[in-house]
Design an enzyme around this catalytic site. Structure first.
Site, mmCIF file in Angstrom:
data_model
loop_
_atom_site.group_PDB
_atom_site.id
_atom_site.type_symbol
_atom_site.label_atom_id
_atom_site.label_comp_id
_atom_site.label_asym_id
_atom_site.label_seq_id
_atom_site.Cartn_x
_atom_site.Cartn_y
_atom_site.Cartn_z
ATOM 1 C CG ASP A 107 8.867 -87.934 57.256
ATOM 2 O OD1 ASP A 107 8.543 -87.084 56.393
ATOM 3 O OD2 ASP A 107 9.834 -87.793 58.018
ATOM 4 C CE1 TYR A 163 16.052 -87.521 58.682
ATOM 5 C CE2 TYR A 163 14.311 -88.879 57.757
ATOM 6 C CZ TYR A 163 14.708 -87.804 58.530
ATOM 7 O OH TYR A 163 13.763 -87.016 59.149
ATOM 8 C CE LYS A 218 11.622 -84.677 57.340
ATOM 9 N NZ LYS A 218 11.524 -86.129 57.086
#
Length: 336
Positions: A46, A51, A77
């Site tokens: 994931d 990030y 995401k």
């Protein structure tokens, strides 16, 4: 299709630390950590554009490019677009401010519209060096939860990201979508909608040994009733349950450290590692399909794998509940 149908096992790998969360790590160390996850049999990864402003996706993609694409499951995401231009001011990430100050210098645009969702997916595919995603989470629409501000974000996501991802699922472009959040409220609201319907949700830091009461009240009963499953993010509560100093993306306060000390003491009396207690507690809920702890050191992956399979005596769980360290409503591992 449920998350159990898609995910290859109970243990995944969360890549937020690969985005230089809290501190910078060398590229070589990041690569070695992903390789260690693979060697330990982890086949669910994931990540997110947020990030490190794309850094985690780039590092993960570099290693996974050497693996057979059909051999692993990949989620990322939407909600943040990594721009080509560089940041010149201190970015406003609210409660997550400063979390990725050592990441890429690119500016990040916050948007959950349909257009932004499609742009975000395209950017992630490029950084990851892959031709497809398996699961897409709608990221952080309830960050800095207060007042009515988050409801505007939610409505933008409902009419934008939710519908785009539902279409991509129907077209077979992705297998599933849901919310990736560290608040329970947006998932509760989404489960109350007639449409679009999510397949699951990634809940970070809200179903752990240290924080699970709120999720147990309304969210998880509704999820079980509707057959919507959960991926547990941050099962070590930002690291404080795994020997770190952070909780909720900040330095852990004294009250949290005191509870962690009590947990460690009880675990030591039963000869149990805190990692095993943390992972196995989070996965004991019937809604939990997998947990995705993060790491920045290769040896941590062996610890996680061992913790998942470590025998934990029933007496430990009974004493944990008797000491008031977990909610009496929280399911405990099978056989307890």
């Amino acid at each position: 299709m449920t998350l159990h149908d898609i995910l290859p096992g109970k243990l995944g790998f969360g890549t937020a630390p690969l985005g230089n969360m809290f501190r910078a790590i060398p590229d070589e160390q990041a690569r070695a950590t992903v390789e260690a996850a693979w060697e330990q049999g982890v086949r669910y990864y994931d990540t997110a554009p947020f990030y490190g402003a794309g850094l985690a996706e780039e590092r993960l993609g570099e290693v996974l490019a050497t693996k057979p694409r059909d051999a692993y499951v990949l989620s990322t995401k939407v909600g943040r677009i990594v721009l080509d231009e560089h940041e010149t001011d201190v970015p406003d990430f609210g409660e997550k401010g400063g979390l990725f100050e050592h990441g890429n210098p690119n500016k990040i645009l916050h948007s959950w519209t349909a257009d932004a969702t499609e742009r975000s997916v395209e950017g992630s595919l490029e950084r990851l060096g892959t031709d497809r995603l398996d699961i897409v989470w709608v990221h952080d629409i309830a960050q800095d939860f207060h007042g009515d501000a988050w409801l505007a974000k939610f409505e933008e996501a409902r009419t934008g990201a939710f519908r785009v991802l539902s279409r991509l699922r129907e077209e077979g472009v992705i297998k599933a979508w849901g919310l990736g959040v560290n608040r329970t409220e947006p998932v509760e609201l989404t489960l109350a909608l007639d449409e679009p319907r999510p397949d699951g949700f990634l809940l970070a830091g809200r179903y752990t040994l240290l924080d699970h009461e709120h999720a147990l009240q309304r969210l998880l009963p509704a999820a079980v009733e509707q057959g919507v499953e959960m991926v547990v993010g941050g099962p070590y509560s930002s690291g404080v349950l795994a020997g770190g100093a952070h909780f909720e993306y900040q330095q852990a306060p004294p009250a949290v450290l005191e509870k962690v000390a009590r947990l460690k003491d009880l675990a030591a009396r039963h000869g149990v590692s805190v990692k095993a207690a943390a992972l196995q507690f989070s996965l004991a809920h019937p809604a939990a399909a997998a947990a995705v702890p993060g790491a920045t050191r290769p040896e941590r992956l062996a610890e996680d794998t061992a913790a998942l399979d470590e025998p934990v005596p029933a007496a430990f769980w009974h004493d944990l509940r008797a000491a008031g360290l977990v909610s009496p409503a929280a399911p405990l591992p099978a056989g307890v």
